[in-house]
Write an enzyme that holds these catalytic residues in place. Structure first.
Site, PDB file in Angstrom:
ATOM      1  N   GLU A 153       0.823  -1.213   0.000  1.00 19.43           N
ATOM      2  CA  GLU A 153       0.000   0.000   0.000  1.00 19.43           C
ATOM      3  C   GLU A 153       0.856   1.261   0.000  1.00 19.43           C
ATOM      4  O   GLU A 153       0.596   2.197   0.751  1.00 19.43           O
ATOM      5  CB  GLU A 153      -0.967  -0.005   1.196  1.00 19.43           C
ATOM      6  CG  GLU A 153      -1.948  -1.156   1.158  1.00 19.43           C
ATOM      7  CD  GLU A 153      -2.994  -1.132   2.266  1.00 19.43           C
ATOM      8  OE1 GLU A 153      -2.683  -0.638   3.361  1.00 19.43           O
ATOM      9  OE2 GLU A 153      -4.109  -1.610   2.031  1.00 19.43           O
ATOM     10  N   ASP A 167      -8.492  -8.878   3.842  1.00 24.29           N
ATOM     11  CA  ASP A 167      -8.278  -7.820   4.825  1.00 24.29           C
ATOM     12  C   ASP A 167      -9.325  -7.778   5.917  1.00 24.29           C
ATOM     13  O   ASP A 167     -10.243  -6.962   5.839  1.00 24.29           O
ATOM     14  CB  ASP A 167      -8.233  -6.454   4.110  1.00 24.29           C
ATOM     15  CG  ASP A 167      -7.699  -5.362   5.017  1.00 24.29           C
ATOM     16  OD1 ASP A 167      -7.212  -5.685   6.110  1.00 24.29           O
ATOM     17  OD2 ASP A 167      -7.760  -4.189   4.619  1.00 24.29           O
ATOM     18  N   GLU A 214     -12.648  -2.300  12.195  1.00 20.65           N
ATOM     19  CA  GLU A 214     -12.636  -1.512  10.969  1.00 20.65           C
ATOM     20  C   GLU A 214     -13.773  -1.904  10.036  1.00 20.65           C
ATOM     21  O   GLU A 214     -14.440  -1.050   9.457  1.00 20.65           O
ATOM     22  CB  GLU A 214     -11.279  -1.701  10.266  1.00 20.65           C
ATOM     23  CG  GLU A 214     -11.228  -1.052   8.888  1.00 20.65           C
ATOM     24  CD  GLU A 214      -9.874  -1.226   8.197  1.00 20.65           C
ATOM     25  OE1 GLU A 214      -8.950  -1.802   8.803  1.00 20.65           O
ATOM     26  OE2 GLU A 214      -9.752  -0.786   7.045  1.00 20.65           O
TER      27      GLU A 214
END
Ligand code: BDP
Length: 656
Positions: free
Chosen positions: A247, A320, A348
């Site tokens: 990333e 993820d 998240e």
């Protein structure tokens, strides 16, 4: 009752007692004595260092008679853990007249990863700003530092990484290291070792070197000097956590080197001090290949090249931290390299600090997954804890959900996820139910009119969240950026395809789901037999992962006789109903709990119920544009218009 006490609600003795003897002396023993003298109501206690085999580590034994209790351990920390265990049992109203138990940790390193930035914000933190007050350190020490250490020690957590994996090079600046040292000094007696996330470009950015190439002698020297500087301040420093070439973060590949080259360079400088490198396998780049396959493709060829003090930190799933993923096929695939799991306690992708989602079932599902790497019974727990193959290092990690909020985690029930991670890191054989039971009794009450219904909510809550968000193996259909609400229509043209929801669900006129079979992306080939065949075949794939592995026709017949489309509709509807049931059950809990926590949880459940409807409507209305089939008449009709839902743009706090 603001929740600040967490699960540490030991009764306070009216008069200070003096009931503890010990054959050892240290700040750690002083803590144990203080805790017991203040909170222990029972018989006299002997804390005794004794001889135990090497692998007993910080384990302990507790033996009691009606007159006396002995806690025996190899280390002072083992005695402290044994003391907390006693207080924990007292809280659960255990009978102490004839106790005999022995405990030793499943993993050596039981570590929280804080994703905290030096400016006080937290990446994916939903409980306010960072606990670490970098501007005030090292001179001003918040009382919360010690409370944090105590809470962790009480459940066996023995390590923490302070800063975000997207690490600022400044973390390694001399002034920051002095701040880190101040925290390390507070944490030490509680047995908590300090680790740091490091930015791979630090030698260049901070040291002014030409590059950060791991084979450059100057770069190696820079890290060597930095390690010496750190250990001078913090002699028991744990080591580094590294996110590299992922990333947009820098890494060894920037110089044509491998992950092994990068990790080994750091491992070499930490080795003389006993430090370790936790090198993350969360890597993927915008390529044609299925994102779920990339970590395996990059790391398997490097097996055997890593130093002994490197451990590869692997997220539970290959994408993820989704509500449900197939387990990460890297587990078991690295035969000569130590592997550890990374979980996410911070929610998240699970409603953040608004939704009640108890995560022990998710952690357990991963740990209990059989990889078949060494035949049947090769669970991820056994691979990572060193029982299957003798691992050089054993560790388990999770991204913390802790912030400066009074109740630490934003949602009172999110405390249970911090607790559950600690308990499982200590003993991964515990069941989700045992942990929920303990936590409820310690945090609220042992009244069974409360314990039983609330436990039921907790135990079903993760499956419920999957039902109303992404059932049957759907994944990553979250709104971009904040990952809170639904955005299955998200198609960020011009951006990375693997950051768009449409990449993951692949809905079209024929059906829905990501084809990872041999004729699709062939991600199934990364699993050991027989799993590769099981997942390759739609008939043998567990239905809760069917859309993870297959593109499934809308009229496909599910095991219960419904079509896939109908099944999807019923699942979303079920999720909504389940949350409403939680609301009803919680309303009945008022007599058993304090008003503040009662109404705060009630408010959160209201949000969760509203969100569940939002998810259901958004996903069903949107997928219906492909399926062209009616929503079954016996489920509740959508209350929103798809076009209105598409317009919702959330301005979430605490987000990057
Ligand atoms: C993702 C998060 C991102 C993290 C990344 C990571 O969205 O903020 O930086 O993982 O784990 O879940 O590195």
């Amino acid at each position: 009752e603001d929740g600040s006490q967490l699960w540490l609600r030991y009764p306070v003795n009216p008069k200070p007692r003096n009931i503890v003897n010990s054959n050892s002396k240290s700040p750690t023993i002083e803590i144990a004595k203080k805790e017991l003298n203040q909170h222990w109501a029972g018989q006299a206690i002997d804390l005794k260092i004794d001889r135990f085999p090497e692998n007993f580590k910080d384990g302990y034994k507790i033996v009691s008679t009606p007159k006396k209790i002995s806690v025996l351990a190899k280390t002072d920390l083992g005695l402290l853990y044994g003391s907390y265990h006693l207080l924990n049992l007292q809280q659960q109203k255990t009978n102490f007249s004839n106790l005999k138990l022995e405990e030793k940790p499943s993993y050596d390193v039981r570590i929280l990863n804080h994703w905290d930035n030096l400016d006080g914000t937290i990446e994916r933190g939903y409980a306010g700003h960072s606990l670490w007050k970098w501007e005030d350190l090292p001179n001003k020490l918040s009382p919360r530092y010690e409370e944090y250490a105590r809470a962790n020690a009480s459940i066996g957590i023995n390590a923490a990484v302070f800063n975000n994996v997207n690490a600022s090079p400044n973390m390694l600046r001399e002034d920051y290291l002095k701040k880190v040292k101040a925290l390390a000094d507070i944490f030490r007696p509680y047995g908590i070792k300090v680790y740091l996330s490091v930015n791979f470009s630090s030698p260049k950015v901070l040291g002014g070197l030409e590059n950060s190439d791991p084979l450059n002698k100057d770069v190696q020297k820079w890290w060597k000097d930095k390690a010496a500087e750190i250990y001078k301040l913090i002699p028991d420093f744990g080591g580094f956590l590294v996110k590299a070439n992922s990333e947009g973060q820098p890494g060894p590949q920037d110089y044509g080197r491998t992950h092994a080259d990068g990790a080994n360079m750091m491992a070499d400088v930490l080795k003389p001090y006993g430090g370790i490198v936790m090198w993350r396998a969360f890597v993927y780049s915008p390529s044609k290949d299925d994102r779920a396959k990339q970590a395996y493709l990059e790391f398997v060829p490097l097996d055997g090249q890593f130093r002994d003090n490197v451990i590869i930190q692997i997220k539970n799933g290959p994408v993820d931290f989704q509500p449900r993923e197939a387990f990460n096929p890297l587990f078991g695939a690295l035969r000569k390299t130590s592997e550890m799991a990374e979980f996410q306690i911070t929610q998240e992708y699970l409603g953040q600090a608004n939704h009640l989602v108890y995560l022990a079932p998710l952690f357990k599902e991963t740990l209990d997954s059989d990889t078949f790497s060494d035949g049947k019974g090769s669970t991820i727990a056994k691979i990572t804890d060193g029982t299957l193959r003798s691992a050089k290092l054993t560790a388990i990690s999770a991204v913390a959900n802790i912030g400066e909020d009074t109740n630490w985690t934003g949602h009172h029930f999110a405390q249970a996820n911090w607790y559950a991670f600690g308990r499982l890191a200590w003993n991964h054989d515990l069941t989700s139910e045992q942990i929920a039971d303990e936590w409820i009794k310690m945090t609220f009450t042992d009244n069974k009119n409360f314990v039983n219904p609330v436990k039921e909510i907790m135990l079903t809550s993760r499956e419920t969240s999957i039902d109303y968000m992404m059932p049957l193996g759907l994944h990553h259909i979250f709104a971009g950026g904040h990952h809170y609400g639904p955005e299955p229509w998200g198609d960020y043209k011009g951006g990375r395809p693997d950051w768009s929801p449409v990449y993951y669900h692949q809905a079209n006129a024929e059906g829905i789901g990501f084809d990872r079979t041999k004729t699709g992306s062939n991600a199934v080939s990364q699993y050991f037999p027989p799993l590769n065949e099981i997942y390759n075949n739609i008939k043998t794939t567990p239905e809760n992962l069917i859309l993870w592995f297959h593109h499934v026709p809308w009229d496909y017949k599910m095991k219960d006789g419904k079509t896939l489309w109908e099944e999807l509709c019923y699942k979303y509807d079920l999720g909504v109903h389940e949350v409403r049931d939680y609301q009803k059950v919680w309303d009945k809990m008022q007599p058993y709990t304090d008003q503040q926590r009662f109404s705060e949880v009630q408010d959160k459940l209201k949000i969760q119920a509203k969100d569940a409807v939002w998810w259901k409507d958004a996903c069903l209305l949107y997928f219906q544009t492909f399926s062209k089939r009616p929503i079954p008449s016996d489920i509740e009709k959508p209350v929103h218009q798809l076009e209105d839902l598409k317009k919702i743009k959330l301005n979430m706090g605490h987000h990057n």
